[in-house]
Enzyme design. Structure first.
Site, PDB file in Angstrom:
ATOM      1  N   GLU A 253      -9.613   3.764   1.021  1.00 43.77           N
ATOM      2  CA  GLU A 253      -9.475   4.093   2.446  1.00 43.77           C
ATOM      3  C   GLU A 253      -8.406   5.161   2.694  1.00 43.77           C
ATOM      4  O   GLU A 253      -8.533   5.952   3.626  1.00 43.77           O
ATOM      5  CB  GLU A 253      -9.166   2.824   3.249  1.00 43.77           C
ATOM      6  CG  GLU A 253      -7.864   2.145   2.843  1.00 43.77           C
ATOM      7  CD  GLU A 253      -7.618   0.817   3.567  1.00 43.77           C
ATOM      8  OE1 GLU A 253      -8.520   0.331   4.250  1.00 43.77           O
ATOM      9  OE2 GLU A 253      -6.506   0.280   3.427  1.00 43.77           O
TER      10      GLU A 253
ATOM     11  N   PRO B 235       3.255  -6.627  -9.831  1.00 39.57           N
ATOM     12  CA  PRO B 235       3.741  -6.219 -11.142  1.00 39.57           C
ATOM     13  C   PRO B 235       4.447  -4.859 -11.090  1.00 39.57           C
ATOM     14  O   PRO B 235       3.961  -3.938 -10.445  1.00 39.57           O
ATOM     15  CB  PRO B 235       2.462  -6.066 -11.969  1.00 39.57           C
ATOM     16  CG  PRO B 235       1.370  -6.714 -11.206  1.00 39.57           C
ATOM     17  CD  PRO B 235       1.777  -6.682  -9.783  1.00 39.57           C
TER      18      PRO B 235
ATOM     19  N   HIS C 162      -8.052  -8.558   2.183  1.00 41.53           N
ATOM     20  CA  HIS C 162      -7.342  -7.276   2.291  1.00 41.53           C
ATOM     21  C   HIS C 162      -6.001  -7.507   2.981  1.00 41.53           C
ATOM     22  O   HIS C 162      -5.836  -8.488   3.692  1.00 41.53           O
ATOM     23  CB  HIS C 162      -8.188  -6.256   3.050  1.00 41.53           C
ATOM     24  CG  HIS C 162      -9.196  -5.597   2.147  1.00 41.53           C
ATOM     25  ND1 HIS C 162      -9.305  -4.238   2.018  1.00 41.53           N
ATOM     26  CD2 HIS C 162     -10.098  -6.134   1.299  1.00 41.53           C
ATOM     27  CE1 HIS C 162     -10.248  -3.959   1.134  1.00 41.53           C
ATOM     28  NE2 HIS C 162     -10.754  -5.097   0.686  1.00 41.53           N
ATOM     29  N   GLU C 163      -5.064  -6.604   2.734  1.00 44.12           N
ATOM     30  CA  GLU C 163      -3.672  -6.806   3.154  1.00 44.12           C
ATOM     31  C   GLU C 163      -3.253  -8.229   2.783  1.00 44.12           C
ATOM     32  O   GLU C 163      -2.719  -8.991   3.600  1.00 44.12           O
ATOM     33  CB  GLU C 163      -3.473  -6.569   4.669  1.00 44.12           C
ATOM     34  CG  GLU C 163      -3.816  -5.180   5.130  1.00 44.12           C
ATOM     35  CD  GLU C 163      -5.331  -4.970   5.247  1.00 44.12           C
ATOM     36  OE1 GLU C 163      -6.012  -5.895   5.705  1.00 44.12           O
ATOM     37  OE2 GLU C 163      -5.814  -3.901   4.862  1.00 44.12           O
TER      38      GLU C 163
ATOM     39  N   GLU D 245      -7.360  -6.695  -2.007  1.00 43.90           N
ATOM     40  CA  GLU D 245      -6.848  -5.322  -1.992  1.00 43.90           C
ATOM     41  C   GLU D 245      -5.450  -5.359  -2.620  1.00 43.90           C
ATOM     42  O   GLU D 245      -5.328  -5.593  -3.818  1.00 43.90           O
ATOM     43  CB  GLU D 245      -6.852  -4.817  -0.552  1.00 43.90           C
ATOM     44  CG  GLU D 245      -6.631  -3.339  -0.413  1.00 43.90           C
ATOM     45  CD  GLU D 245      -6.501  -2.922   1.041  1.00 43.90           C
ATOM     46  OE1 GLU D 245      -6.998  -1.865   1.396  1.00 43.90           O
ATOM     47  OE2 GLU D 245      -5.863  -3.662   1.827  1.00 43.90           O
TER      48      GLU D 245
ATOM     49  N   GLU E 138       0.826  -1.211   0.000  1.00 50.00           N
ATOM     50  CA  GLU E 138       0.000   0.000   0.000  1.00 50.00           C
ATOM     51  C   GLU E 138       0.863   1.264   0.000  1.00 50.00           C
ATOM     52  O   GLU E 138       0.974   1.955   1.009  1.00 50.00           O
ATOM     53  CB  GLU E 138      -0.975  -0.066   1.170  1.00 50.00           C
ATOM     54  CG  GLU E 138      -1.937  -1.234   1.002  1.00 50.00           C
ATOM     55  CD  GLU E 138      -2.792  -1.518   2.226  1.00 50.00           C
ATOM     56  OE1 GLU E 138      -3.158  -0.574   2.939  1.00 50.00           O
ATOM     57  OE2 GLU E 138      -3.075  -2.708   2.473  1.00 50.00           O
TER      58      GLU E 138
ATOM     59  N   HIS F 227     -17.066 -10.555   7.644  1.00 45.99           N
ATOM     60  CA  HIS F 227     -15.768  -9.885   7.777  1.00 45.99           C
ATOM     61  C   HIS F 227     -14.926 -10.578   8.835  1.00 45.99           C
ATOM     62  O   HIS F 227     -15.420 -10.872   9.920  1.00 45.99           O
ATOM     63  CB  HIS F 227     -15.969  -8.412   8.162  1.00 45.99           C
ATOM     64  CG  HIS F 227     -14.694  -7.636   8.198  1.00 45.99           C
ATOM     65  ND1 HIS F 227     -14.332  -6.846   9.258  1.00 45.99           N
ATOM     66  CD2 HIS F 227     -13.684  -7.538   7.301  1.00 45.99           C
ATOM     67  CE1 HIS F 227     -13.157  -6.281   9.004  1.00 45.99           C
ATOM     68  NE2 HIS F 227     -12.746  -6.695   7.822  1.00 45.99           N
ATOM     69  N   HIS F 228     -13.682 -10.850   8.495  1.00 44.07           N
ATOM     70  CA  HIS F 228     -12.719 -11.419   9.446  1.00 44.07           C
ATOM     71  C   HIS F 228     -11.453 -10.586   9.427  1.00 44.07           C
ATOM     72  O   HIS F 228     -10.575 -10.806   8.596  1.00 44.07           O
ATOM     73  CB  HIS F 228     -12.339 -12.856   9.050  1.00 44.07           C
ATOM     74  CG  HIS F 228     -13.418 -13.862   9.271  1.00 44.07           C
ATOM     75  ND1 HIS F 228     -13.477 -15.037   8.563  1.00 44.07           N
ATOM     76  CD2 HIS F 228     -14.465 -13.875  10.124  1.00 44.07           C
ATOM     77  CE1 HIS F 228     -14.534 -15.740   8.968  1.00 44.07           C
ATOM     78  NE2 HIS F 228     -15.159 -15.053   9.913  1.00 44.07           N
ATOM     79  N   GLU F 229     -11.355  -9.623  10.315  1.00 40.98           N
ATOM     80  CA  GLU F 229     -10.081  -8.918  10.476  1.00 40.98           C
ATOM     81  C   GLU F 229      -9.242  -9.750  11.444  1.00 40.98           C
ATOM     82  O   GLU F 229      -9.727 -10.117  12.517  1.00 40.98           O
ATOM     83  CB  GLU F 229     -10.309  -7.507  11.032  1.00 40.98           C
ATOM     84  CG  GLU F 229      -9.030  -6.738  11.357  1.00 40.98           C
ATOM     85  CD  GLU F 229      -8.098  -6.610  10.157  1.00 40.98           C
ATOM     86  OE1 GLU F 229      -8.486  -6.000   9.158  1.00 40.98           O
ATOM     87  OE2 GLU F 229      -6.959  -7.155  10.231  1.00 40.98           O
TER      88      GLU F 229
HETATM   89  C1  NOJ Z   1      -8.002  -2.490   6.362  1.00 39.95           C
HETATM   90  C2  NOJ Z   1      -8.905  -2.755   5.217  1.00 39.95           C
HETATM   91  O1  NOJ Z   1      -8.292  -2.390   3.999  1.00 39.95           O
HETATM   92  C3  NOJ Z   1     -10.186  -1.996   5.437  1.00 39.95           C
HETATM   93  O2  NOJ Z   1     -11.035  -2.153   4.323  1.00 39.95           O
HETATM   94  C4  NOJ Z   1     -10.835  -2.461   6.713  1.00 39.95           C
HETATM   95  O3  NOJ Z   1     -11.962  -1.658   6.957  1.00 39.95           O
HETATM   96  C5  NOJ Z   1      -9.879  -2.350   7.895  1.00 39.95           C
HETATM   97  N1  NOJ Z   1      -8.638  -2.954   7.594  1.00 39.95           N
HETATM   98  C6  NOJ Z   1     -10.451  -3.018   9.138  1.00 39.95           C
HETATM   99  O4  NOJ Z   1     -10.527  -4.392   8.953  1.00 39.95           O
HETATM  100 CA    CA Z   2      -5.774  -1.944   3.606  1.00 46.78          CA
END
Ligand code: NOJ
Ligand code: CA
Length: 690
Positions: A486, A196, A461-462, A480, A179, A381-383
């Site tokens: 964001e 890339p 994401h990440e 992502e 990022e 969602h799974h952070e």
């Molecule tokens: C980073 C993610 O890119 C974002 O979309 C998300 O809202 C936050 N992490 C929290 O999980």
């Molecule tokens: Ca992110």
């Protein structure tokens, strides 16, 4: 094992004919004859050279691998056996994608190398040359000397681009993973780049380096050896070893896209074609579509993920989003922050996430039922905050729960500094891994396979970068892996005006991106804070685009899951423009990049899958310009009503971003259309067949 036996082993493995030839050079060309790859063992080094239209464009560069406990494939190598080159020309169908039918047309050459010192061992390098570039990969044959564990300490693959080429890249091995704001400069100053990575040689030839089918191996970045000359550098595991494997094995493909112009890079399917076909069978349960969500509100500090008075994931707000989705034809409602673990410093407390227990003001089962009764689904969602150990321990239960309540898509997240993914070794000792290590490559596939068992699709994401595995696992829908929207809420600085016109020619070459477009309130941080302790971000953090450019993103940035990221109340203020977001599909029959220049502008047209409409998106950097496109893509003879959403004549991303015009006109195939784009502006067009 004698040489003859080695050759026999090699031929048994891959139809290599025996025959000793010293200092040999062998070649393979693309089906149209424009690209030629010459492979040589001159001086005992395995090398490849790439020519385009008879001119050498990538001078001889090394191939090879190094091992910790075995001799590797670095020197005193001989080409030992080649088979006749073969041609493949087939067309396969994507279950969803930027085009339904994909042509896979290439010439293949397999080259066997053996080292003429040390114990017997053999390596085959397979080259596939397409009209739009090439891929090659190493295959290790099972010989006695390669028995047991193989620990790869280095890959010697080099790429000679030339110091004078222009380059667009993000730095590798930095804390923010992929990022970063793209850097633009000469290849001579690129030091360690993610792929890339895209180059433009002084002749105008565009070259993009990446990899395909990254499975059970670690991610590659490009490390400068000398100005403009790079070596593949593999991300090490926590034990310092780059890759653990056993023979036989195949590395991911190293890919080199080659195109005479920038748009040509986008019109290539090399990455997908170098992946294996779908392994999941019937994937009719994988459903592309658009979604809204309880998401931007947290990023602009109107709500919180944790449960502290303005908790975003509450029953009432979720119902409001579900109603909005149902009313406007969206299939999904993402809800972040519904599960226990977000309170306090969630960035650093990944071990506290509980993936099955909800906060008291959120009833997952009821809300999911409510959504389904309206033809909408909650998106899960799974952070993990990078605590993969905690996630893997709960993964089965977490996916079971979603399956039980009818959630079919899950956004995952790995917020943690690069190199800070948490795992535990077999002795229970805590280890830290990179996001693009072999450990994470394995983890993502594990998650995707576990999800598939429950007919769940993944949006990571990440993540680790995309290498086309959606072909093999079509439930790995999007991700992502670059600076998304964001950053315009809190990133300092936010994404600059040229961001999209670089992304389209770099990150997007790897596959779909969940960028989360469609912000309509372009100065969100100027709204008053909802609570004193929730001061908004700096006012300079805002999308540096016009409103029309926000619409164009839906066509320019491909994703089968496409978010309308802003708050319903912000859309309600501009329903006329919102109509384009309602109309634009997320799944395509065909896609054509029409024209552009890296870092300046891009225009892409796509045809709706299962329909006759075409859509066009064009965006520019800070320079206002007229983009004229020829409507060759429309069906010949048919007339289309073009609904045009464009920048107003006085629009400017900084001073007048809301100035836009919606107009309509009739057009036919072959006509030209000029789109006036304001500074960091855009145009979005829907062509309706009459
Ligand atoms: C980073 C993610 O890119 C974002 O979309 C998300 O809202 C936050 N992490 C929290 O999980
Ligand atoms: Ca992110």
């Amino acid at each position: 094992m004698n040489l003859r036996a080695l050759c026999l082993a090699a031929s048994a493995y891959g139809a290599l004919a025996s025959g000793i030839v010293h200092a040999e050079t062998i070649e393979v060309s693309s089906p149209d004859g424009q690209i030629t790859v010459a492979v040589s063992d001159d001086g005992g080094h395995a090398t490849y050279t790439v020519s385009y239209n008879g001119e050498e464009v990538m001078p001889a560069a090394r191939l090879g691998l190094l091992f910790a406990d075995h001799h590797g494939f670095e020197e005193e190598l001989e080409i030992r056996g080649t088979a006749d080159n073969t041609t493949t020309d087939e067309t396969w169908e994507q279950p969803w994608g930027e085009r339904r039918l994909v042509r896979n047309h290439y010439n293949e050459m397999r080259v066997g190398f053996i080292p003429n010192k040390g114990p017997a061992r053999a390596m085959v390098v397979t080259f596939r040359v397409f009209d739009s570039g090439l891929g090659f990969r190493y295959e290790l044959l099972p010989t006695e000397a390669l028995g047991g564990d193989i620990r790869i300490t280095d890959e010697l693959t080099q790429f000679n681009i030339g110091a004078d080429a222009d380059a667009w890249w993000t730095p590798s091995r930095q804390f923010n993973r992929y990022e970063y704001i793209y850097r633009t400069g000469k290849a001579a100053v690129v030091d360690d780049a993610h792929t890339p990575v895209t180059f433009r040689q002084p002749s105008g030839l565009h070259i993009s380096i990446h990899e395909a089918a990254l499975v059970d191996y670690s991610g590659m970045s490009l490390l400068a050896l000398r100005p403009g000359s790079f070596e593949a550098t593999l991300r090490p595991g926590s034990d310092g070893i780059k890759v653990h494997t056993t023979a036989p094995f195949k590395t991911p493909w190293r890919t080199i896209q080659i195109a005479p112009d920038a748009a040509g890079l986008i019109n290539s399917d090399i990455i997908l074609n170098l992946n294996e076909p779908n392994k999941l069978g019937d994937v009719s349960w994988v459903e592309p579509g658009k979604y809204v969500g309880i998401w931007w509100a947290m990023h602009i500090r109107e709500r919180t993920w944790g449960n502290d008075g303005v908790h975003g994931a509450n029953n009432e707000d979720t119902k409001r989003y579900i109603d909005f989705a149902a009313e406007h034809g969206f299939k999904g409602v993402l809800v972040e922050g519904w599960n226990i673990g977000w309170d306090g410093d969630w960035f650093n407390n990944g071990e506290l996430f509980n993936f099955t227990e909800a906060y008291p003001d959120f009833d997952l089962e009821e809300l999911s039922k409510y959504a389904m009764s309206k033809g909408v689904r909650i998106i899960g969602h799974h952070e993990t905050s990078g605590n993969v150990a905690n996630y893997e321990a709960q993964m089965g239960d977490a996916y079971d729960l979603y399956e039980k309540v009818g959630v079919t898509q899950v956004k995952t997240g790995y917020v943690a500094d690069a190199g800070d993914i948490v795992s535990y070794d077999e002795d229970g000792v805590k280890q830290y891994e990179w996001h693009d290590s072999q450990f994470m490559v394995d983890h993502h596939l594990h998650a995707v396979r576990e999800a598939a068992k429950r007919k769940i699709s993944i949006n990571a994401h990440e993540p680790v970068k995309d290498t086309g595995l959606r072909r093999t696992y079509p439930n790995w829908m999007t991700r992502e892996g670059a600076r998304g929207m964001e950053f315009n809420a809190w990133g300092t600085p936010p994404n600059p005006p040229e961001h999209i016109s670089i992304l389209a020619y770099t990150r997007m070459l790897s596959g779909p991106m969940d960028f989360t477009p469609g912000i309509f309130n372009l100065r969100p941080n100027e709204k008053p804070p909802v609570r004193e302790d929730m001061q908004r971000g700096d006012a300079s953090n805002r999308p540096q685009t016009t409103l029309a450019k926000q619409l164009a993103l839906y066509v320019v940035l491909y994703s089968p899951l496409q978010m309308a990221a802003d708050l319903p109340e912000h859309y309600e203020e501009r329903m006329e423009a919102f109509q384009f977001i309602k109309d634009v599909p997320a799944d395509w029959e065909e896609s054509v990049a029409l024209e552009g220049e890296v870092g300046e502008y891009v225009a892409i047209a796509r045809q709706e899958r299962g329909g006759t409409d075409w859509f066009l998106g064009a965006v520019t950097d800070a320079t206002a310009r007229n983009v004229t496109v020829t409507l060759d893509f429309l069906e010949p003879g048919a007339t289309y009503t073009a609904q045009v959403y464009r920048d107003g004549d006085d629009a400017h991303w900084d001073t007048n971003p809301y100035s836009y015009v919606i107009e309509s006109r009739d057009l036919t195939a072959g006509e030209t259309m000029t789109l006036p784009l304001a500074s960091s502006g855009g145009a979005a067009v829907r062509f309706i067949k009459q």
